[in-house]
Design a protein around this motif. Structure first.
Motif, PDB file in Angstrom:
ATOM      1  N   PRO A  11       0.838  -1.197   0.000  1.00 42.37           N
ATOM      2  CA  PRO A  11       0.000   0.000   0.000  1.00 42.37           C
ATOM      3  C   PRO A  11       0.872   1.246   0.000  1.00 42.37           C
ATOM      4  O   PRO A  11       2.024   1.218   0.424  1.00 42.37           O
ATOM      5  CB  PRO A  11      -0.806  -0.118   1.288  1.00 42.37           C
ATOM      6  CG  PRO A  11      -0.904  -1.593   1.521  1.00 42.37           C
ATOM      7  CD  PRO A  11       0.409  -2.138   1.050  1.00 42.37           C
ATOM      8  N   SER A  12       0.305   2.303  -0.474  1.00 44.24           N
ATOM      9  CA  SER A  12       1.125   3.467  -0.775  1.00 44.24           C
ATOM     10  C   SER A  12       0.375   4.755  -0.495  1.00 44.24           C
ATOM     11  O   SER A  12      -0.770   4.727  -0.031  1.00 44.24           O
ATOM     12  CB  SER A  12       1.557   3.380  -2.241  1.00 44.24           C
ATOM     13  OG  SER A  12       0.437   3.133  -3.047  1.00 44.24           O
ATOM     14  N   VAL A  13       1.051   5.814  -0.814  1.00 46.92           N
ATOM     15  CA  VAL A  13       0.627   7.169  -0.460  1.00 46.92           C
ATOM     16  C   VAL A  13      -0.850   7.463  -0.761  1.00 46.92           C
ATOM     17  O   VAL A  13      -1.358   7.149  -1.834  1.00 46.92           O
ATOM     18  CB  VAL A  13       1.539   8.189  -1.182  1.00 46.92           C
ATOM     19  CG1 VAL A  13       1.476   8.011  -2.700  1.00 46.92           C
ATOM     20  CG2 VAL A  13       1.240   9.620  -0.789  1.00 46.92           C
ATOM     21  N   LEU A  14      -1.510   8.078   0.211  1.00 50.75           N
ATOM     22  CA  LEU A  14      -2.851   8.633   0.005  1.00 50.75           C
ATOM     23  C   LEU A  14      -2.769  10.121   0.312  1.00 50.75           C
ATOM     24  O   LEU A  14      -1.932  10.543   1.110  1.00 50.75           O
ATOM     25  CB  LEU A  14      -3.858   7.957   0.945  1.00 50.75           C
ATOM     26  CG  LEU A  14      -4.219   6.509   0.587  1.00 50.75           C
ATOM     27  CD1 LEU A  14      -4.949   5.832   1.739  1.00 50.75           C
ATOM     28  CD2 LEU A  14      -5.065   6.476  -0.672  1.00 50.75           C
ATOM     29  N   PRO A  15      -3.623  10.925  -0.301  1.00 52.07           N
ATOM     30  CA  PRO A  15      -3.554  12.353  -0.002  1.00 52.07           C
ATOM     31  C   PRO A  15      -3.847  12.590   1.490  1.00 52.07           C
ATOM     32  O   PRO A  15      -4.785  12.002   2.033  1.00 52.07           O
ATOM     33  CB  PRO A  15      -4.676  12.954  -0.866  1.00 52.07           C
ATOM     34  CG  PRO A  15      -4.996  11.925  -1.902  1.00 52.07           C
ATOM     35  CD  PRO A  15      -4.677  10.602  -1.276  1.00 52.07           C
ATOM     36  N   VAL A  16      -3.046  13.439   2.125  1.00 49.33           N
ATOM     37  CA  VAL A  16      -3.259  13.720   3.548  1.00 49.33           C
ATOM     38  C   VAL A  16      -4.672  14.273   3.756  1.00 49.33           C
ATOM     39  O   VAL A  16      -5.362  13.934   4.722  1.00 49.33           O
ATOM     40  CB  VAL A  16      -2.190  14.708   4.077  1.00 49.33           C
ATOM     41  CG1 VAL A  16      -2.493  15.111   5.508  1.00 49.33           C
ATOM     42  CG2 VAL A  16      -0.811  14.061   4.013  1.00 49.33           C
ATOM     43  N   SER A  17      -5.142  15.070   2.811  1.00 47.22           N
ATOM     44  CA  SER A  17      -6.497  15.640   2.946  1.00 47.22           C
ATOM     45  C   SER A  17      -7.560  14.540   2.977  1.00 47.22           C
ATOM     46  O   SER A  17      -8.559  14.646   3.684  1.00 47.22           O
ATOM     47  CB  SER A  17      -6.780  16.630   1.815  1.00 47.22           C
ATOM     48  OG  SER A  17      -6.791  15.961   0.563  1.00 47.22           O
ATOM     49  N   VAL A  18      -7.318  13.468   2.241  1.00 43.45           N
ATOM     50  CA  VAL A  18      -8.264  12.343   2.241  1.00 43.45           C
ATOM     51  C   VAL A  18      -8.191  11.597   3.578  1.00 43.45           C
ATOM     52  O   VAL A  18      -9.222  11.263   4.170  1.00 43.45           O
ATOM     53  CB  VAL A  18      -7.983  11.386   1.053  1.00 43.45           C
ATOM     54  CG1 VAL A  18      -8.686  10.047   1.241  1.00 43.45           C
ATOM     55  CG2 VAL A  18      -8.413  12.030  -0.261  1.00 43.45           C
ATOM     56  N   LEU A  19      -6.984  11.380   4.068  1.00 44.52           N
ATOM     57  CA  LEU A  19      -6.849  10.711   5.372  1.00 44.52           C
ATOM     58  C   LEU A  19      -7.537  11.522   6.462  1.00 44.52           C
ATOM     59  O   LEU A  19      -8.218  10.968   7.340  1.00 44.52           O
ATOM     60  CB  LEU A  19      -5.365  10.510   5.712  1.00 44.52           C
ATOM     61  CG  LEU A  19      -4.603   9.567   4.780  1.00 44.52           C
ATOM     62  CD1 LEU A  19      -3.102   9.585   5.096  1.00 44.52           C
ATOM     63  CD2 LEU A  19      -5.144   8.144   4.886  1.00 44.52           C
TER      64      LEU A  19
END
Ligand code: PLP
Length: 361
Positions: A11-19
């Motif tokens: 698994p890899s990067v998700l937008p911080v805004s989405v988290l």
């Protein structure tokens, strides 16, 4: 604390805004009084999320009317089984391109269920290059022509597609889905595990041309049958609710930041920065793959010695840049720079590469 810089392959990067949005909505989803992950998948709340995700995928890709978007549990690996079970069993034949670890895994499952005609095998070149797609031909009467658009481990990526005539291309796009336009008319199906460019793991997104469904092996059990997922809009059973919800937020973010064009622009900048850093290092960093097929998603590079690579990875980690170790099967370093990775993070990495080189020379 600032979010660390995430170069993991998956698994890899998700937008911080989405988290942050997920965190905000986790306990009480939009004032419903419940978390979405404890809400029925037949509820209006989930229904909206589910169809919103399907529609966003269609809209961002500009998908032709005769393609269906399906969400299926089990990741891309499940598709390695499902595809031959649906389209190869019963004495049928397919074509395969062997371009690295992932295509080989898909191949290993396919050969258990039917006849596989290998049209390209990159083994002799250690899977560091790809042929000109114009030289590839599909077998007459093949059910499908399988490709892996981006080899996540080897760091090579098809830049163009072969002309396979009546034989539809089936493509594993796990690690570069939604990173560039797809000429869908050539494709019977594309599929991707969600955890590279789309969201959390455990979910595969399948985009399938409707007429493919007429070719499904009729003796197949329900969950493995694409027709069931298509006719029930991926709600035959309980879908992976959380990954779909998170993916819907990622897709909304893609739409709000310039759609596919925006993604491509950012990705070109990111891969340009890092390949330039490699090419301008006077051989300190080396790309082991053919320059014409370098991946825009997974940048593989090596240094003079394994010890130096180890030190690079450890030093980067101290600076909170994670996931730069190459896959255990190929070694070296790998920076995965998926859609959601900010350009600033790649700049920070290339700055670090220059500093590290300076310190070592
Ligand atoms: C990660 C990956 C897979 C495997 O995905 P899972 O969701 O773990 O099954 C398959 N193909 C490619 C190209 C990948 O990058």
């Amino acid at each position: 604390m600032d979010h660390a810089r995430n170069f993991y392959a998956g698994p890899s990067v998700l937008p911080v805004s989405v988290l942050e949005e997920i965190q905000k909505e986790m306990v009480d989803y939009k004032g419903s009084g419940l978390s979405l992950v404890e809400t029925s998948h037949r509820s209006p709340e989930y229904d909206e999320v589910h169809f919103n995700a399907i529609n966003l995928m269609k809209e961002i890709y500009g998908l032709p009317e005769n393609y269906k978007v399906l969400f299926i549990g089990g990741g891309a690996t499940m598709q390695f089984s499902m595809i031959p079970m649906n389209f190869l069993s019963g004495g049928r034949t397919c074509d395969f391109t062997l371009t690295g670890t992932w295509s080989k895994k898909a191949y290993d499952d396919a050969v258990k269920l039917g006849n596989v005609n290998v049209v390209f095998d990159g083994k002799d070149g250690s899977y560091t290059s790809l042929p000109d797609p114009a030289t590839l031909k599909a077998g007459s009467g093949s059910s499908y022509f399988h490709m892996t658009s981006n080899e996540t481990i080897g760091g090579i990526q098809w830049k163009d597609w072969p002309d396979t005539g009546d034989v539809p291309i089936f493509c594993d796009m796990s690690s570069d889905i939604l990173s560039r336009p797809v000429p869908f008319e050539k494709f019977g199906m594309i599929y991707a595990g969600a955890q590279k460019n789309l969201g959390p793991s455990g979910l595969a997104v399948v985009i399938i041309r409707e007429d493919m469904l007429d070719k499904v092996n009729p003796d197949i059990t329900a969950y493995l049958d694409y027709r069931i997922h298509a006719s029930k809009d991926s709600l035959y059973n309980t879908p992976p609710v959380f990954p779909i919800y998170a993916m819907s937020l990622v897709l909304q973010k893609v739409k709000d930041t310039g759609g596919l064009e925006g993604v491509m622009k950012r990705n070109a900048e990111k891969s340009g920065l890092i390949y330039d850093a490699i090419d301008n290092s006077g051989g300190f960093y080396k790309s082991p793959v053919d320059a014409s097929v370098r991946s825009d998603m997974n940048v593989v590079f090596t240094m003079e010695s394994e010890d130096l690579e180890k030190e690079f990875i450890a030093e980067a980690k101290k600076q909170r840049m994670y996931g730069l170790k190459g896959h255990r099967s190929v070694g070296g370093c790998r920076a995965s720079i998926y859609n959601s990775l900010p350009v600033e993070d790649v700049k920070a990495l290339t700055d670090f590469m220059k500093e590290f080189q300076k310190a070592k020379s």
